[in-house]
Design an enzyme around this catalytic site. Structure first.
Site, PDB file in Angstrom:
ATOM      1  N   ASP A 120      18.865 -26.185  46.579  1.00  0.00           N
ATOM      2  CA  ASP A 120      19.477 -25.265  47.542  1.00  0.00           C
ATOM      3  C   ASP A 120      20.756 -25.913  48.067  1.00  0.00           C
ATOM      4  O   ASP A 120      20.707 -26.787  48.935  1.00  0.00           O
ATOM      5  CB  ASP A 120      18.509 -24.980  48.692  1.00  0.00           C
ATOM      6  CG  ASP A 120      17.198 -24.399  48.207  1.00  0.00           C
ATOM      7  OD1 ASP A 120      17.233 -23.593  47.267  1.00  0.00           O
ATOM      8  OD2 ASP A 120      16.140 -24.759  48.760  1.00  0.00           O
ATOM      9  N   GLU A 176      21.403 -23.121  52.616  1.00  0.00           N
ATOM     10  CA  GLU A 176      20.642 -22.011  53.186  1.00  0.00           C
ATOM     11  C   GLU A 176      20.963 -22.016  54.673  1.00  0.00           C
ATOM     12  O   GLU A 176      20.720 -23.023  55.352  1.00  0.00           O
ATOM     13  CB  GLU A 176      19.137 -22.184  52.967  1.00  0.00           C
ATOM     14  CG  GLU A 176      18.719 -22.066  51.519  1.00  0.00           C
ATOM     15  CD  GLU A 176      17.215 -22.186  51.348  1.00  0.00           C
ATOM     16  OE1 GLU A 176      16.629 -21.354  50.658  1.00  0.00           O
ATOM     17  OE2 GLU A 176      16.637 -23.141  51.920  1.00  0.00           O
ATOM     18  N   GLU A 223      14.483 -26.654  41.733  1.00  0.00           N
ATOM     19  CA  GLU A 223      15.314 -25.810  42.599  1.00  0.00           C
ATOM     20  C   GLU A 223      16.176 -26.697  43.482  1.00  0.00           C
ATOM     21  O   GLU A 223      15.673 -27.643  44.108  1.00  0.00           O
ATOM     22  CB  GLU A 223      14.448 -24.908  43.483  1.00  0.00           C
ATOM     23  CG  GLU A 223      15.257 -24.058  44.464  1.00  0.00           C
ATOM     24  CD  GLU A 223      14.376 -23.191  45.348  1.00  0.00           C
ATOM     25  OE1 GLU A 223      13.310 -22.743  44.860  1.00  0.00           O
ATOM     26  OE2 GLU A 223      14.723 -22.970  46.527  1.00  0.00           O
TER      27      GLU A 223
END
Length: 269
Positions: free
Chosen positions: A147, A150, A145
């Site tokens: 990101d 965020e 994952e």
């Protein structure tokens, strides 16, 4: 008639030239090639391209995602909304429903860039642009994952932006690399450009064309799905003693509904 055809041809040439001229904000002179299968200007007047995007992904933990909470407005923007709505799922009561759109096609490496405006409600709501693997495994790596951004996650800093990575080996607990950036702006004050260049060697994060973090890449090798979403964060949820995410009773919060906006997604190789 010849004049009309000429102008139509001129418009088509302009649009194609403009598309080809698009480059990452951090490297406008690089030899980049736009990947149209993954990119989206969100300019359709007939709605979200459901051949490219899944807007009805599975609910996960305290996050309930509903198709009606993600849509195109016909003016070039993707809207993702969160509402404060009590509901029951799996015998548990939750208090928020949001939207998410996830691409069907997977990708591992590339330059990923989106122009996003965070939602006005703070704290407790996290607009996000990210990608993750689903039931993939390679060389003992079982989860990836990244990101890209965020935002608005923390009560103490509205300017805080996370650019994090998470991976798992043989299904064990996630191994995390956290890059916290305190921006010189509030992410909900307007649109900002969030980018990430993922190569077999490095993962480099950019905000408004400026590098804000860089990590070595050894384990991010899996095909991943690109996604835009809004998730619940404290104080609108809480963490249990083992890190589990638990709902918090919230009724008729005046900050809802709230929306994040996405202007475009562009992916290059």
């Amino acid at each position: 008639m010849k004049v009309i055809r000429f102008y139509k041809l001129l418009i088509c040439v302009f649009l194609v030239t403009s598309l080809c001229a698009q480059k990452p904000l951090s490297d406008s002179n690089g030899a980049w090639s736009l990947l149209s299968d993954y990119s989206d200007e969100f300019n359709s007047t007939t709605g979200l391209d459901l051949n490219k995007w899944d807007n009805n992904i599975n609910d996960w933990g305290v996050w309930t995602w509903e198709p009606q909470n993600a849509w195109l407005d016909g003016n070039g923007f993707l809207h993702i909304k969160m509402v404060n709505e009590q509901h029951t799922r799996g015998g548990e009561t939750y208090y928020f429903k949001s939207g998410a759109v996830r691409q069907y096609k997977t990708i591992t490496y590339g330059y990923f860039e989106a122009r996003v405006k965070g939602c006005p409600t703070f704290p407790g709501v996290c607009p996000a642009f990210w990608m993750y693997s689903i039931k993939q495994s390679q060389n003992n790596v079982t989860y990836n994952e990244i990101d890209f951004m965020e935002v608005q996650q923390r009560q103490f800093d509205i300017n805080g932006i996370d650019c994090n990575t998470h991976y798992s080996i043989n299904g064990a607990a996630w191994i995390n690399t956290k890059n916290y950036y305190s921006a010189p702006f509030a992410p909900n004050d307007g649109f900002h450009v969030y980018g990430c260049n993922v190569t077999p060697s490095n993962i480099t994060f950019y905000i408004d064309g400026v590098q804000v973090a860089k990590n070595d890449n050894q384990y991010f090798i899996l095909p991943m799905n690109l996604i835009f979403s809004m998730g619940v964060r404290p104080p609108l949820m809480e963490y249990g003693p083992n890190g589990e995410k638990l709902p918090v009773v919230v009724l008729n919060n005046p900050g809802f509904p709230t929306e994040m906006l996405v202007d475009y997604l562009r992916v290059w190789t």
